[in-house]
Structure formats: structure tokens, C-alpha cells
Design an enzyme around this catalytic site. Structure first.
Site, PDB file in Angstrom:
ATOM      1  N   ASP A 175     -41.009 -43.945  46.758  1.00 22.73           N
ATOM      2  CA  ASP A 175     -41.439 -43.730  45.377  1.00 22.73           C
ATOM      3  C   ASP A 175     -42.750 -44.476  45.119  1.00 22.73           C
ATOM      4  O   ASP A 175     -42.902 -45.633  45.501  1.00 22.73           O
ATOM      5  CB  ASP A 175     -40.340 -44.228  44.428  1.00 22.73           C
ATOM      6  CG  ASP A 175     -40.595 -43.794  43.005  1.00 22.73           C
ATOM      7  OD1 ASP A 175     -40.304 -42.634  42.673  1.00 22.73           O
ATOM      8  OD2 ASP A 175     -41.111 -44.621  42.224  1.00 22.73           O
ATOM      9  N   ASN A 182     -50.575 -41.950  35.686  1.00 23.76           N
ATOM     10  CA  ASN A 182     -50.882 -40.703  34.980  1.00 23.76           C
ATOM     11  C   ASN A 182     -51.370 -40.971  33.557  1.00 23.76           C
ATOM     12  O   ASN A 182     -52.319 -40.351  33.096  1.00 23.76           O
ATOM     13  CB  ASN A 182     -49.649 -39.801  34.930  1.00 23.76           C
ATOM     14  CG  ASN A 182     -49.556 -38.890  36.140  1.00 23.76           C
ATOM     15  OD1 ASN A 182     -50.565 -38.548  36.745  1.00 23.76           O
ATOM     16  ND2 ASN A 182     -48.342 -38.511  36.501  1.00 23.76           N
ATOM     17  N   ASP A 184     -52.613 -36.039  40.355  1.00 18.67           N
ATOM     18  CA  ASP A 184     -52.393 -35.064  41.433  1.00 18.67           C
ATOM     19  C   ASP A 184     -53.146 -35.470  42.698  1.00 18.67           C
ATOM     20  O   ASP A 184     -52.633 -35.347  43.816  1.00 18.67           O
ATOM     21  CB  ASP A 184     -52.855 -33.663  40.994  1.00 18.67           C
ATOM     22  CG  ASP A 184     -51.868 -33.013  40.026  1.00 18.67           C
ATOM     23  OD1 ASP A 184     -50.791 -33.615  39.802  1.00 18.67           O
ATOM     24  OD2 ASP A 184     -52.171 -31.928  39.508  1.00 18.67           O
ATOM     25  N   GLU A 214     -43.039 -38.034  41.781  1.00 20.99           N
ATOM     26  CA  GLU A 214     -43.784 -38.948  42.664  1.00 20.99           C
ATOM     27  C   GLU A 214     -42.883 -39.476  43.769  1.00 20.99           C
ATOM     28  O   GLU A 214     -43.121 -40.519  44.336  1.00 20.99           O
ATOM     29  CB  GLU A 214     -44.392 -40.094  41.853  1.00 20.99           C
ATOM     30  CG  GLU A 214     -43.418 -41.131  41.320  1.00 20.99           C
ATOM     31  CD  GLU A 214     -42.747 -40.746  40.004  1.00 20.99           C
ATOM     32  OE1 GLU A 214     -42.694 -39.546  39.668  1.00 20.99           O
ATOM     33  OE2 GLU A 214     -42.268 -41.677  39.326  1.00 20.99           O
TER      34      GLU A 214
END
Ligand SMILES: [Mg+2]
Length: 307
Positions: free
Chosen positions: A179, A187, A196, A223
Site C-alpha cells: 500500500d 491526491n 495517476d 493505491e
């Protein structure tokens, strides 16, 4: 490109099966430039070659001593591993009943002897193109569109397969849950476009850390990534996890909203077990997920392992 996708630079594999040497030589001469050619002179040899090389197309003589072409076809169609290999039957001139039976058995086409080079070339090229296209479509359907690594669907298929293998062979199987730390903050801070890009870079770094062709890295969702290492004990798996962290670290991706050195980092949970007949493969992932939780609790950017 992932190792399980066939690159366009690779030549198609063509298996020629005929009990007459001269026929094999003629066909070999026609296709040796554009194909990797494998040859068999009996039904038994043909079945063996299919298991070994998994050809993209078979030119299969109907009439052979011992096991004939029709029987070879029947057996190939029964085996999930070989059932999608397209087969073109090579029949005697005017042997209509052979052609009918061949098509009923699932052949894609037939060619009559004596061989006409122009016709054989055209038919073979058509079926190789179709095979390539269907392989491509299947590969694309199993890729994660954003990162280019395997997607969840491919992962689930592979997990089920490797779990059965571990059960059969009593070998250890390792899984990671990986993770990206503070990715929501990433983000929020940099926007989804940069998010991205970050996912793609991290996927590339994780994939670079996985060396063996049968290990599988996949995007699990958001993610989160997951990795499967068949035939790998816990210590070996931890070495790979450490390499993954090193590869991500080497990217030196800025993450000013992270509390860990203002760089993008990953937490990894590692679990190893031998498959058993009572549990499903999900228990392996659950165990890896518990270890991931421990890694998060321990301050992130670290590895926790156990069964
Ligand atoms: Mg023959």
C-alpha cells in the site's frame, strides 16, 4: 510489457505433424522464415510437443500410423491447456468425410494434399493473425489500464491456480499486500493527474523488484498492489519485499504531505503458507492484509511478515 504478454517481436510457433518426412520438409520450407517451427511424425509426438511448446497453430495430418489426426485433435480439445490451439487438418484430395469430421471436432480449417503453397500460406497466415488478435484481446482484458501491470481479474485467476499447485505439491506460497503510504493526502495535495503518474511509477518500481517469470504483481485496487510468489518461503519473500521498498525509494518521488521524509513510500505485509484443502486462497490474502495493517500501525514505510 509484462512477461506473460507475448510481444509482437516474437515469431509465432507452428507445429507441423505428418508421418511422411517429405510433407514436413515441404511445409518447413514454406514457413521457416516467419515462424518458429516444431515438428512431429506421430500423434504421440504431436501431443508431447503441444504440452512442451504450446504452439500458436497446428498443421495436422489426418492419416497417420497409430494415433491419427482426428484422435490427436480430440485429445487436445479435452485438455484446457491445449484446447484453444487452432488446428488446420491436412487431408487427402477429395476426402470430404475427413473434412466434415475434422470440422466437427473443432478444427478451424483444412487443406488438401498435394499442398498448394499459395493456399497453405494464405490459410496459415489468416489463422495466425486471428490467434494473435485473440491472444492480444485476452491479454488486454487482464491488464490494469492505468499502470500496465496485471489487473484484479488476472490476479484472482492466478491465485486460484497457484493455490491448487501449492496444495498438490505441498510447496510454500507467499503473498504481499502493498500500500502506498498517505496516498489520499498525495491526491489531495497534488491532484489526481499527478496521483495517476505516481501510481504508474510505483507500479514500475515494484515490478522491477520482481525477477522470476512466474511471480505476479497486480493492482488490487486504488493505491493497493498485491504480489504472488509461488514456491517461496517467508525469508525469500521478505528479501523481495525489501527490494521493492528500495526500488520505490530510489524513485525519490516528492510527497510533501507525507510524514515520512516527504517522499513516496510503501508499506508491505508479507504472508507465507502451504495451501490446505479446507481453506480457500483468500486466507493467504487475509493474512498478508493483517501484516500490512501491522506495518501501518508500526509507522508505515516498513515490512511486517508472518503467517
Ligand atoms: Mg499421413
Amino acid at each position: 510489457m509484462p512477461h506473460w504478454m507475448k510481444g509482437p517481436q516474437e515469431k509465432p510457433k507452428l507445429l507441423l505433424v505428418d508421418d511422411q518426412r517429405i510433407n514436413i520438409l515441404t511445409l518447413h520450407e514454406l514457413f521457416r522464415e516467419e515462424c518458429d517451427i516444431f515438428m512431429a511424425m506421430s500423434g504421440e509426438q504431436a501431443l508431447e510437443a503441444c504440452q512442451k511448446v504450446l504452439p500458436d497453430l497446428i498443421l495436422l495430418d489426418v492419416h497417420m500410423e497409430g494415433m491419427d489426426g482426428h484422435e490427436v485433435c480430440r485429445r487436445l480439445k479435452k485438455d484446457p491447456k491445449t484446447r484453444d490451439i487452432p488446428i488446420i487438418f491436412v487431408t487427402a484430395q477429395g476426402a470430404e468425410e475427413d473434412e466434415v469430421l475434422g470440422l466437427e471436432l473443432g478444427a478451424v480449417d483444412f487443406i488438401a494434399k498435394p499442398i498448394n503453397p499459395v493456399i497453405v500460406k494464405a490459410r496459415v497466415n489468416t489463422h495466425l493473425t486471428l490467434k494473435y488478435q485473440s491472444d492480444m484481446l485476452r491479454s488486454i482484458a487482464l491488464l490494469d489500464g492505468l499502470t500496465g501491470v496485471a489487473n484484479r481479474r488476472r490476479f484472482d485467476e492466478e491465485l486460484a491456480r497457484i493455490w491448487r499447485q501449492s496444495l498438490r505439491e505441498k510447496t510454500e506460497l507467499s503473498a504481499f499486500m502493498i500500500d502506498i503510504d498517505y496516498f489520499k493526502r498525495y491526491n489531495d495535495h497534488y491532484g489526481h493527474m499527478r496521483g495517476d503518474t505516481c501510481l504508474r511509477s510505483v507500479a514500475g518500481a515494484l515490478e522491477a523488484a520482481v525477477n522470476r517469470p512466474y511471480d505476479l504483481l497486480a493492482r488490487y485496487g486504488g493505491e493497493e498492489f498485491v504480489c504472488l510468489l509461488p514456491n517461496t518461503h517467508l525469508r525469500g519473500a521478505v528479501v523481495v519485499a525489501e527490494r521493492m521498498q528500495a526500488c520505490v525509494q530510489a524513485l525519490q518521488l516528492e510527497h510533501s504531505a507525507s510524514e515520512i521524509g516527504q517522499r513516496v513510500t510503501v508499506s508491505i505485509g508479507v504472508s507465507t503458507m502451504i495451501a490446505n484443502a479446507i481453506d480457500g486462497p483468500q486466507v493467504l490474502l487475509e493474512a498478508a492484509d493483517r501484516q500490512l495493517y501491522q506495518a501501518k500501525q508500526a509507522g508505515r514505510a516498513c515490512i511486517r511478515s508472518g503467517s
